[in-house]
Design a protein around this motif. Structure first.
Motif, short mmCIF file in Angstrom:
data_model
loop_
_atom_site.label_atom_id
_atom_site.label_comp_id
_atom_site.label_asym_id
_atom_site.label_seq_id
_atom_site.Cartn_x
_atom_site.Cartn_y
_atom_site.Cartn_z
N ARG A 259 0.82 -1.22 0.00
CA ARG A 259 0.00 0.00 0.00
C ARG A 259 0.85 1.27 0.00
O ARG A 259 0.33 2.36 -0.23
CB ARG A 259 -0.93 0.00 1.21
N LYS A 260 2.14 1.14 0.29
CA LYS A 260 3.02 2.31 0.26
C LYS A 260 3.04 2.97 -1.12
O LYS A 260 3.38 4.15 -1.25
CB LYS A 260 4.44 1.92 0.70
N GLY A 261 2.65 2.23 -2.14
CA GLY A 261 2.58 2.79 -3.48
C GLY A 261 1.38 3.72 -3.67
O GLY A 261 1.22 4.29 -4.76
N TRP A 262 0.57 3.88 -2.64
CA TRP A 262 -0.61 4.73 -2.74
C TRP A 262 -0.35 6.16 -2.29
O TRP A 262 -1.28 6.95 -2.11
CB TRP A 262 -1.75 4.16 -1.89
N ILE A 263 0.89 6.52 -2.07
CA ILE A 263 1.24 7.82 -1.51
C ILE A 263 0.65 8.98 -2.32
O ILE A 263 0.09 9.93 -1.77
CB ILE A 263 2.77 7.98 -1.41
N LYS A 264 0.77 8.92 -3.65
CA LYS A 264 0.26 10.01 -4.48
C LYS A 264 -1.25 10.15 -4.33
O LYS A 264 -1.78 11.27 -4.32
CB LYS A 264 0.65 9.79 -5.94
N ARG A 265 -1.94 9.02 -4.22
CA ARG A 265 -3.39 9.08 -4.01
C ARG A 265 -3.70 9.72 -2.66
O ARG A 265 -4.67 10.47 -2.52
CB ARG A 265 -4.01 7.69 -4.08
N LEU A 266 -2.88 9.42 -1.66
CA LEU A 266 -3.11 9.99 -0.33
C LEU A 266 -2.96 11.50 -0.35
O LEU A 266 -3.84 12.23 0.15
CB LEU A 266 -2.12 9.38 0.68
N THR A 267 -1.87 12.01 -0.91
CA THR A 267 -1.66 13.45 -0.91
C THR A 267 -2.73 14.16 -1.76
O THR A 267 -3.16 15.26 -1.42
CB THR A 267 -0.25 13.80 -1.44
N LYS A 268 -3.16 13.50 -2.82
CA LYS A 268 -4.22 14.10 -3.65
C LYS A 268 -5.53 14.16 -2.86
O LYS A 268 -6.26 15.15 -2.95
CB LYS A 268 -4.41 13.28 -4.92
N SER A 269 -5.82 13.12 -2.08
CA SER A 269 -7.07 13.13 -1.30
C SER A 269 -7.03 14.19 -0.23
O SER A 269 -8.06 14.84 0.06
CB SER A 269 -7.28 11.74 -0.66
N LEU A 270 -5.88 14.43 0.37
CA LEU A 270 -5.77 15.45 1.42
C LEU A 270 -5.78 16.86 0.85
O LEU A 270 -6.13 17.82 1.55
CB LEU A 270 -4.50 15.21 2.23
N TYR B 218 -4.54 20.48 2.23
CA TYR B 218 -3.15 20.09 2.41
C TYR B 218 -2.34 20.45 1.16
O TYR B 218 -2.77 20.19 0.05
CB TYR B 218 -3.05 18.59 2.67
N VAL B 219 -1.16 21.03 1.39
CA VAL B 219 -0.25 21.37 0.30
C VAL B 219 0.99 20.52 0.44
O VAL B 219 1.69 20.60 1.45
CB VAL B 219 0.12 22.86 0.31
#
Length: 244
Positions: free
Chosen positions: A226-237, A242-243
């Motif tokens: 799931r560590k590959g989901w980082i970009k999705r996480l920052t986009k959701s925030l 969140y910047v």
């Protein structure tokens, strides 16, 4: 699961700190690590780095020893959340520490896995001695499991892997299932059993990391692949201001 050698741990830690500072700007952030890791991470205001002479081949055991030492030190003077490097504090959780508990542990109901997950642990300061009792039981359970021939056959070197999970489940009460509730242990510590679905969420599909994620959980734990989901996480925030 997955190839952990390919993970950018410096970037992971930097992002974890940045998100925590966004959700909790007044919090102190303490990073405990060995003498070599994270040399390229810039540590700014309200972030303190502690380098310890840890044994690199015993990471799970060293983590429990470090947490036990922390709660017995003068550093432990505020409510504390212990987080894995891939557990992101995406929503304020200050209010939980007004509840009547000493320790907060997250539980899950997944067949074949231990109920309590050690990636997120809450330590309150209402009674510091009772918090210390929990970590003494946690560490003692680790040492006891290490002496078990059966555990040794199944898991081999539990100081390297799996021992922390075994120990925290023993210290938590040793049950297969927990209700979201509080209970006092035989050694006097009051534990709040908190749902992983809100305070340690990991069992979700990648598509669920979206703009609604912050409505449903406070801590997202991107374990394994799931560590590959980082970009999705920052986009959701980003939908919440969140910047990156």
């Amino acid at each position: 699961g997955g190839d952990h050698s390919s993970v950018d741990y410096d970037g992971l830690l930097a992002l974890n700190i940045q998100i925590a500072r966004w959700t909790h700007p007044d919090a102190n952030i303490l990073v405990f690590t060995d003498n070599e890791s994270f040399e390229n991470v810039g540590f700014e205001d309200n972030v303190r780095l502690f380098r310890l002479n840890t044994k690199g081949d015993e990471p799970m055991f060293e983590r429990v020893v470090t947490m036990a030492a922390y709660v017995s030190s003068s550093l432990f003077n505020s409510p504390t959340v212990f987080l894995d490097i891939d557990a992101f504090l995406i929503r304020p959780i200050n209010e939980i520490f007004f509840e009547d508990f000493d320790m907060g542990l997250t539980h899950r109901h997944i067949v074949g896995q231990m109920a309590i997950n050690e990636g997120v642990i809450f330590a309150n300061i209402r009674d510091i001695d009772r918090v210390s009792y929990f970590f003494e039981s946690y560490l003692a359970s680790y040492l006891a499991a290490e002496e078990s021939e059966e555990v040794g056959r199944i898991y081999k070197n539990i100081r390297r892997w799996r021992g922390g999970q075994l120990a925290i489940n023993a210290a938590a009460g040793g049950h297969q299932f927990y209700a979201t509730s509080t209970a006092v242990t035989e050694y006097g510590t009051k534990i709040a059993y908190l749902p992983c679905s809100k305070y340690n969420l990991s069992q979700i599909d990648e598509k669920e990391v979206n703009s609604y994620l912050r409505d449903r959980c406070c801590i997202l734990h991107l374990k394994g692949n799931r560590k590959g989901w980082i970009k999705r996480l920052t986009k959701s925030l980003a939908n919440w201001g969140y910047v990156d």
